[in-house]
Design a protein around this motif. Structure first.
Motif, PDB file in Angstrom:
ATOM      1  N   ARG A  99      11.642  -7.222   5.258  1.00 59.74           N
ATOM      2  CA  ARG A  99      10.324  -7.501   5.395  1.00 59.74           C
ATOM      3  C   ARG A  99       9.502  -6.730   4.457  1.00 59.74           C
ATOM      4  NH1 ARG A  99       9.676  -7.653  12.003  1.00 59.74           N
ATOM      5  NH2 ARG A  99      10.527  -9.695  12.217  1.00 59.74           N
ATOM      6  N   LEU A 100       8.486  -7.461   4.041  1.00 57.25           N
ATOM      7  CA  LEU A 100       7.854  -6.898   2.935  1.00 57.25           C
ATOM      8  C   LEU A 100       6.210  -6.823   3.419  1.00 57.25           C
ATOM      9  CD1 LEU A 100       7.189  -6.035   0.049  1.00 57.25           C
ATOM     10  CD2 LEU A 100       7.060  -8.339  -0.832  1.00 57.25           C
ATOM     11  N   THR A 101       5.530  -5.888   3.296  1.00 52.88           N
ATOM     12  CA  THR A 101       4.019  -5.846   3.869  1.00 52.88           C
ATOM     13  C   THR A 101       3.284  -5.307   2.801  1.00 52.88           C
ATOM     14  OG1 THR A 101       4.790  -4.960   5.955  1.00 52.88           O
ATOM     15  CG2 THR A 101       2.441  -4.872   5.605  1.00 52.88           C
ATOM     16  N   LEU A 102       2.273  -5.997   2.234  1.00 55.16           N
ATOM     17  CA  LEU A 102       1.119  -5.943   1.372  1.00 55.16           C
ATOM     18  C   LEU A 102       0.041  -5.384   1.721  1.00 55.16           C
ATOM     19  CD1 LEU A 102       1.948  -8.847  -1.335  1.00 55.16           C
ATOM     20  CD2 LEU A 102       3.239  -6.562  -0.854  1.00 55.16           C
ATOM     21  N   LYS A 103      -0.553  -4.361   1.313  1.00 56.98           N
ATOM     22  CA  LYS A 103      -2.033  -4.126   1.719  1.00 56.98           C
ATOM     23  C   LYS A 103      -3.119  -4.332   0.626  1.00 56.98           C
ATOM     24  CE  LYS A 103      -0.955  -1.480   5.963  1.00 56.98           C
ATOM     25  NZ  LYS A 103      -0.742  -0.001   6.435  1.00 56.98           N
ATOM     26  N   THR A 104      -3.935  -5.314   0.801  1.00 57.65           N
ATOM     27  CA  THR A 104      -4.934  -5.309  -0.405  1.00 57.65           C
ATOM     28  C   THR A 104      -6.183  -6.034   0.168  1.00 57.65           C
ATOM     29  OG1 THR A 104      -5.149  -6.534  -2.347  1.00 57.65           O
ATOM     30  CG2 THR A 104      -3.665  -7.701  -0.690  1.00 57.65           C
ATOM     31  N   LYS A 105      -7.273  -5.639  -0.375  1.00 61.49           N
ATOM     32  CA  LYS A 105      -8.494  -6.161   0.040  1.00 61.49           C
ATOM     33  C   LYS A 105      -8.868  -6.037   1.328  1.00 61.49           C
ATOM     34  CE  LYS A 105      -8.555  -7.898  -4.316  1.00 61.49           C
ATOM     35  NZ  LYS A 105      -9.386  -8.767  -5.446  1.00 61.49           N
ATOM     36  N   GLY A 106      -8.378  -5.149   2.111  1.00 65.64           N
ATOM     37  CA  GLY A 106      -8.606  -5.027   3.636  1.00 65.64           C
ATOM     38  C   GLY A 106      -7.983  -5.985   4.389  1.00 65.64           C
ATOM     39  N   LYS A 107      -6.698  -6.611   3.783  1.00 62.83           N
ATOM     40  CA  LYS A 107      -5.922  -7.391   4.539  1.00 62.83           C
ATOM     41  C   LYS A 107      -4.563  -7.183   4.637  1.00 62.83           C
ATOM     42  CE  LYS A 107      -8.806 -11.375   4.183  1.00 62.83           C
ATOM     43  NZ  LYS A 107      -9.512 -11.813   5.231  1.00 62.83           N
ATOM     44  N   GLN A 108      -3.819  -7.253   5.606  1.00 61.15           N
ATOM     45  CA  GLN A 108      -2.343  -6.919   5.590  1.00 61.15           C
ATOM     46  C   GLN A 108      -1.464  -8.263   5.561  1.00 61.15           C
ATOM     47  OE1 GLN A 108      -1.154  -3.786   8.178  1.00 61.15           O
ATOM     48  NE2 GLN A 108       0.341  -5.065   8.999  1.00 61.15           N
TER      49      GLN A 108
END
Ligand SMILES: [Zn+2]
Length: 401
Positions: A99-108
């Motif tokens: 599983r890959l989780t990205l956090k960007t611009k207030g989004k997950q």
């Protein structure tokens, strides 16, 4: 390579038998290598290193990202998100669960290897990708569609992808609002497919492709696309019919058009000559009128001056179209200013677009390809919209969502 050369010099004096042996060893090694290669291809498919160019609306480079092409699909490393969209993006990869989780611009954003679904929080939105993220050389890799269909949305951007050149253009969404006020269309554009009829076929390729057919196909597609976008396009010919120069200009005058675009193809005695060219009518351009025309009847002089009044607008449109078409081609589009008698009767901004050389193998291959013609039509339609928006400030540039 250097070692090989040295070896052959050293071994040159050896008996013939030794050479044969060495050769058979080399064949065996090559066979072994091919065997391993075939085996690894069977297991993984073969990943080919390429690079993807991200450019902005003016064609300037945002980032050039190393990528992998595998089985016709293009994959980018997770780091590319930082390079292109958000330097502050953080990522986390859970190996056992893939599983890959990205956090960007207030989004997950959550993705999973070999899974098409992308989920975005807060909000719980999901997006289904056409191809899933995969592992290449133990690294999680993201399909290019994640960069063209999911990420641009967060910045209210849209992406246009050119797979043959590996270019992605990011541009503001809704930049071009249809030019419709109430029920009337403010903008009328004339598309003039050059030539036509049995005696005027224009250029012809050695494969039998005719200029008059290519430009008519493109003009009809352009009319279709632009109609959907609220612009009114008139063609100077709808069929394979002969039209005089004056009849073509009459269509423009009758419809009170604001822009005249004539479509042609080129041919040259040199098979190397290639690329797209845009011509605009400048009485003081590269070629000068003979002096007898300059000092000719007042009517003639007035005509030339009248078109010259539109020179700036013609240039602006030519540059807009240049930017859009450059997205489709490796060779930069050329803009050439000439005294063009064919356009001198058009009392409006007017340009001639030469789509490429039917005498050049590469240009011919493109112009024979229906998908390429469609992409040219889309590029020109975008140029119309950008040009119109730029000179019509009452048209909102973006729409609040
Ligand atoms: Zn022509």
């Amino acid at each position: 390579m250097m070692t090989m050369t040295t070896n052959s010099v050293v071994y040159r004096k050896k008996p013939q038998k030794a050479r044969t042996n060495r050769y058979s060893v080399r064949v065996t090694v090559s066979a072994l290598f091919l065997g391993i290669l075939a085996w690894s291809v069977a297991l993984n498919g073969i990943a080919q290193e390429i690079s993807v160019h991200f450019i902005d609306v003016d064609g300037k480079t945002i980032a050039e990202v190393p990528a992998q092409r595998q089985e016709e699909q293009v994959y980018l490393p997770v780091d590319a998100v930082k390079q292109v969209f958000d330097p502050d993006m953080t990522d986390q990869y859970n190996y056992p669960r893939k599983r890959l989780t990205l956090k960007t611009k207030g989004k997950q954003i959550r993705l999973q290897i070999n899974n098409l679904v992308v989920s975005i929080d807060p909000g719980g939105q999901t997006h289904t990708l056409p191809t899933p993220p995969i592992i290449i050389a133990q690294e999680p890799m993201l399909p290019i569609t994640f960069f063209t269909q999911v990420l641009p949305d967060f910045d209210n951007l849209e992406a246009i992808y050119n797979p043959s050149l590996q270019k992605v253009q990011l541009r503001p969404k809704n930049t071009w609002t249809p030019m419709v006020t109430g029920n009337s269309v403010d903008w009328a554009i004339i598309i003039d497919p050059g030539h036509g009829g049995a005696d005027d076929r224009g250029c012809e390729s050695n494969t039998g492709l005719l200029e008059k057919d290519i430009v008519l196909t493109l003009a009809k597609q352009l009319q279709q696309i632009s109609k959907q976008q609220g612009m009114q396009i008139y063609l100077t010919r709808q069929t394979d019919a002969k039209k005089t120069h004056l009849e073509r200009i009459q269509v423009a005058k009758r419809n009170q058009a604001q822009l005249f675009l004539s479509l042609h193809c080129n041919a040259s005695f040199s098979p190397h000559e290639k690329g797209i060219k845009i011509y605009l009518n400048n009485p003081k351009g590269e070629l000068r009128f003979p002096s007898n025309v300059q000092s000719g009847p007042a009517g003639q002089r007035l005509k030339i001056l009248a078109q010259a009044n539109f020179l700036k607008q013609s240039r602006d449109f030519a540059h807009t179209m240049e930017t859009e078409l450059n997205f489709l081609t490796e060779i930069p589009v050329k803009i050439i200013e000439l005294p063009l008698v064919a356009l001198s009767d058009a009392y409006m901004p007017a340009v001639v677009l030469e789509l490429g050389y039917l005498s050049n193998v590469e240009d011919l291959e493109k112009l024979s390809n229906a998908e390429y013609i469609t992409s040219v039509a889309q590029a020109i339609a975008r140029a119309f919209q950008r040009y119109i928006s730029s000179i019509n400030p009452s048209v909102p540039q973006t729409v609040e969502q």
